[in-house]
Design an enzyme around this catalytic site. Structure first.
Site: not given
Lengths: 340, 338
Positions: A76, A145
C-alpha cells in the site's frame, strides 16, 4: 442523450460504471490496486475493466499488466506513493484499497505526502487522486480488516473525505472525486455493495461534495449519520414512526468538507440530535459532529446531543460479538429514549 | 598570457568553467544558508550540500532541464539551483519569505520548482522514492521519453517503501534512476552501523535491476557515469540503481553541532583531500584550462553573488497572515479560526 433516465443498479455497479465512464472520458484517468485486473477486485468492483481497457485494446504497461487497470504488488505505501507521483505529473489515478483497513500502511504517503503537496508547493503542484475501497465492518472479518478510518482522514487538512450511502450518491460523488484536483478518500462499505437503488444514467451526473442530504423528513428529533449507518437510522426512524415519534435523518455524505448548515437547520427544527457512526465511539468523527452541534446550536437544543458509536474494542471474530460491536437499531433506539 | 589548454580535454573549456562556477556558487550559497540559520533568519531543519557538489553538478547537467523529472529528499538546495531556479527565490524560501519558491510554506527541506521539473524537496526518509517512480510511471503512461532522477540518501536505502519502489519500477520497467547519494552517514549513524550490507547498489540486484557503485567526488568521472546511465535509461526505458560515493563536510543539519559523536576531525580532513572543488582545480591546472588567478577570481565572484542573493532574499517580506489558508486545497478554503 436521455439525461433524465434512471436505472436500478447496485452500489457496486454504480461505482464500477462511474469508473468506466470517467476512464472513457479522460485518458489520464486510470486505476491501480491489488488484484483489480485479472482477478476483478476482491469485492468484484472492477469486474470487466481489465478486458475492456487492457486485453481488448492490447494496452499494457508491460506484458500482462494493463496500462490503465494496473495490477500492483501488495504494498500500500508503494502504491499510494506511486499514485501521488503520477498525479503530480498530471495523471488522475484511482487507487483501490482492497480494504480501507490497509490504508493504515499507507498513512505516511496519504497524510505526509498526498495531503501536503499543494500547500508545500504553494499551489505549484496538485494531486488529483482518489483512494477508494470498502471501509467498515462486513461479516466476521475480525480485528484487522474491519476498521472505519474515515474520521482519521477527515482530521487531515488537504484531504477530502466522503462516505456515500446510496448507489446514486456513490456514482455522483465518485465522479466528483475523480474530477476533483485534490486527494479524496472515498469510503465505501462492504455492507452496501449489494444494495440497489435508482441511479441517473447521465454520464455527467455529479453529486458535489459538502452537501448533506435529508434522507427522511421529521420534526421530533434528528438522526445524523453517513455510509451504512444511514440505513440503520432510516430503519430506526420507521420504528419510531410506529410509536408516534417523527425522526429526521440527515445523511452527511461528505465529512470533509462538512455541510454543517443542513445539519444545523435540522437540529434547529427538531431541537434534539443523535449522531450515529460505526467507528469506535471514542474520538470518532461522530464526536466532531456532536461537538459542533453542541457548540453552535446550544440555544436550539432541548437535550444533550446523543452519540451512538461502535464499541471501543478491536473487532472480534465471533458473529455474536461482532454484531454487539456495530451500532444496531436497538442501540440507536436506546439513545433516542434517553433524549425524549 | 595563459598557456593553450591541452587538446585532450574531456569537456569544453567553457563547460568546465561553468561547472567550476556552479560548484563554487553552491558551496557559497550553502555557507550563506548556514549564516542565515546562525542569525535566526532560517529556522527549523537545514541541510547543506557542502562536499557533495560534484554529485549534483555531474548528474543534473546530464538531463534535459524542464523535460526530465527530478525529485530528492531534504538536502535539496543544490538540485534546485542547478535546474535554474532563481537563487533569491531559493534563499527566500529557506528564510520563509514571500519571495520564496513556495512563499515561505515549504522551507529549506521543501523546495519545488515544477516548471523546471523539480518535484522537491521531501522530509520523510525514503518516503519520496515511490513518488519518483510515479513520476516515471506518468512519463511511460504517456509514452514520453523522459528520465527521472530519484535521489535519496544512504540512510533512506534501508526504508521499506524504497524497496517497494524498486520492485515496482522494475516490474513496470520505468525510466527511473535511483541515485543513492552515499555520504556515509544516516544523520549521525555511520554506514556500517545502519546497513547490513554496505554496498548499497546491490539493493537493485533482487529486482533484476542494473546497479553499480560510482564515484561522486571527481566531477569529470561523475559526468561520464551520469551520461552513460542517463542515456541507457532513456534508450532502454528501464530503471537503474546507482550508488554514488560522496562525503559531506558539514554536519547532517545546521543543528548538528556535535559531530564528534560520530566522526573525528581527522576523518573530515582526510576526506577533504578529495574535495570535489579541489579535484576539479587540479584538472583545470594540469590541462591549462584556467590560471590560479582566474580560479581565485571565480571563487570571489561566486562568493559575492551568494552574498547578493542573501541580501536580496533578506529584503523579501514575511508572508501576510492571510496567506495561511491559501493552497490547502485547489478549490476551497479550510474552516477558518482556532
Amino acid at each position: 442523450m436521455p439525461t433524465s433516465t434512471r436505472v436500478e443498479i447496485t452500489y457496486r455497479e454504480a461505482v464500477r460504471h462511474c469508473i468506466i465512464e470517467e476512464m472513457e472520458r479522460d485518458p489520464n484517468v486510470f486505476i491501480m490496486g491489488e488484484d483489480i485486473g485479472r482477478y476483478k477486485g476482491t469485492f468484484r468492483v472492477t469486474e470487466g475493466l481489465y478486458d475492456r481497457f487492457g486485453s481488448e485494446r492490447d494496452d499494457f504497461i508491460v506484458p500482462g499488466i494493463a496500462r490503465r487497470v494496473m495490477d500492483t504488488p501488495i504494498v500500500e505505501p508503494g502504491i499510494v506513493g506511486m499514485a501521488v507521483g503520477a498525479a503530480m505529473a498530471g495523471l488522475r489515478p484511482i487507487v483501490e484499497m482492497m480494504t480501507m483497513s490497509f490504508s493504515i500502511l499507507a498513512l505516511d504517503q496519504i497524510i505526509n505526502h498526498a495531503a501536503k503537496v499543494h500547500y508545500m508547493t504553494n499551489g505549484q503542484a496538485k494531486v488529483p487522486l482518489v483512494i477508494r475501497g470498502p471501509g467498515g465492518a462486513a461479516n466476521q472479518l475480525s480485528a484487522q480488516h474491519s476498521h472505519s478510518l474515515e474520521g482519521w482522514f477527515a482530521h487531515v487538512p488537504g484531504l477530502k473525505v466522503v462516505a456515500p450511502s446510496t448507489p446514486a450518491d456513490a456514482k455522483g460523488m465518485l465522479r466528483a472525486a475523480i474530477r476533483d484536483d485534490n486527494p479524496v478518500i472515498f469510503t465505501e462499505s462492504p455492507g452496501l455493495y449489494g444494495i440497489k437503488g435508482d441511479v441517473p444514467e447521465d454520464p455527467e451526473f455529479i453529486v458535489p461534495f459538502g452537501k448533506a442530504k435529508v434522507a427522511r423528513e421529521g420534526h421530533d428529533l434528528t438522526l445524523v449519520a453517513y455510509s451504512r449507518m444511514v440505513h440503520v437510522c432510516l430503519s430506526v426512524a420507521e420504528k419510531l414512526a410506529a410509536k408516534g415519534v417523527s425522526a429526521e435523518v440527515v445523511d452527511v455524505r461528505s465529512l470533509l468538507p462538512l455541510d454543517t448548515s443542513t445539519i444545523y437547520a435540522s437540529v434547529e427544527k427538531t431541537h434534539r440530535a443523535v449522531v450515529v457512526y460505526e467507528d469506535w465511539k471514542n474520538g470518532g468523527y461522530g464526536a466532531e459532529i456532536a461537538a459542533r452541534i453542541a457548540e453552535d446550536c446550544f440555544d436550539s437544543l432541548d437535550s444533550p446531543v446523543g452519540r451512538v458509536g461502535g464499541l471501543n474494542v478491536p473487532m472480534p471474530y465471533s458473529r455474536v460479538l461482532e454484531l454487539q460491536c456495530i451500532p444496531s437499531d436497538d442501540d440507536v433506539l436506546a439513545a433516542v429514549d434517553r433524549l425524549v | 598570457m595563459a598557456k593553450q589548454a591541452t587538446s585532450n580535454l574531456l569537456e569544453s573549456p567553457a563547460d568546465l568553467e561553468k561547472f567550476y562556477r556552479d560548484m563554487h556558487f553552491i558551496r557559497h550559497f550553502e555557507r550563506y544558508c548556514e549564516r542565515a540559520y546562525r542569525q535566526g533568519k532560517a529556522g527549523g531543519y537545514l541541510h547543506v550540500y557542502i562536499g557533495m557538489e560534484a554529485l549534483a553538478v555531474g548528474w543534473m547537467t546530464r538531463i534535459k532541464v524542464g523535460y526530465d523529472y527530478v525529485i530528492t529528499a531534504y538536502r535539496d538546495h543544490a538540485h534546485a539551483l542547478l535546474l535554474g531556479s532563481d537563487p533569491v527565490a531559493c534563499m527566500a524560501e529557506i528564510m520563509g519569505r514571500q519571495g520564496g519558491l513556495s512563499r515561505g510554506k515549504g522551507g529549506s527541506m521543501h523546495l519545488y520548482d515544477i516548471p523546471r521539473g523539480f518535484y522537491g524537496g521531501w522530509g520523510i526518509v525514503g518516503g519520496h522514492t515511490p513518488l519518483g517512480a510515479g513520476l516515471a510511471l506518468a512519463a511511460k503512461y504517456r509514452k514520453e521519453k523522459r528520465v527521472v532522477l530519484n535521489f535519496l540518501g544512504d540512510g533512506a536505502s534501508n526504508a521499506g517503501v524504497f524497496f517497494e519502489a524498486l520492485n515496482m519500477a522494475a516490474l513496470y520497467e520505468l525510466p527511473c534512476i535511483f541515485i543513492i547519494e552515499n555520504n556515509e552517514f544516516a544523520m549521525g549513524t555511520r554506514l556500517e552501523y545502519h546497513a547490513a550490507d554496505t554496498e548499497l547498489h546491490k539493493r537493485g540486484f533482487p529486482f533484476g535491476m542494473k546497479h553499480e557503485r560510482v564515484d561522486g567526488m571527481d566531477l569529470l568521472q561523475v559526468r561520464q557515469d551520469a551520461k552513460r546511465i542517463v542515456d541507457w535509461v532513456r534508450e532502454n526505458q528501464k530503471p537503474y540503481l546507482v550508488e554514488v560515493m560522496s562525503y559531506r563536510f558539514s554536519g547532517h543539519g545546521a543543528a548538528d553541532n556535535d559531530q564528534g559523536l560520530y566522526r573525528s576531525k581527522e576523518e573530515i580532513e582526510e576526506a577533504k583531500n578529495r574535495d570535489p572543488i579541489h579535484l576539479l582545480e587540479k584538472y583545470l591546472r594540469e590541462h591549462n584550462v584556467m590560471t590560479d588567478e582566474k580560479m581565485e577570481a571565480i571563487e570571489q565572484e561566486t562568493e559575492e553573488a551568494a552574498a547578493r542573493v542573501f541580501e536580496a532574499a533578506d529584503d523579501s517580506p514575511h508572508p501576510d497572515p492571510t496567506e495561511v489558508y491559501d493552497h490547502v486545497y485547489t478549490d476551497m478554503s479550510p474552516e477558518a479560526g482556532h
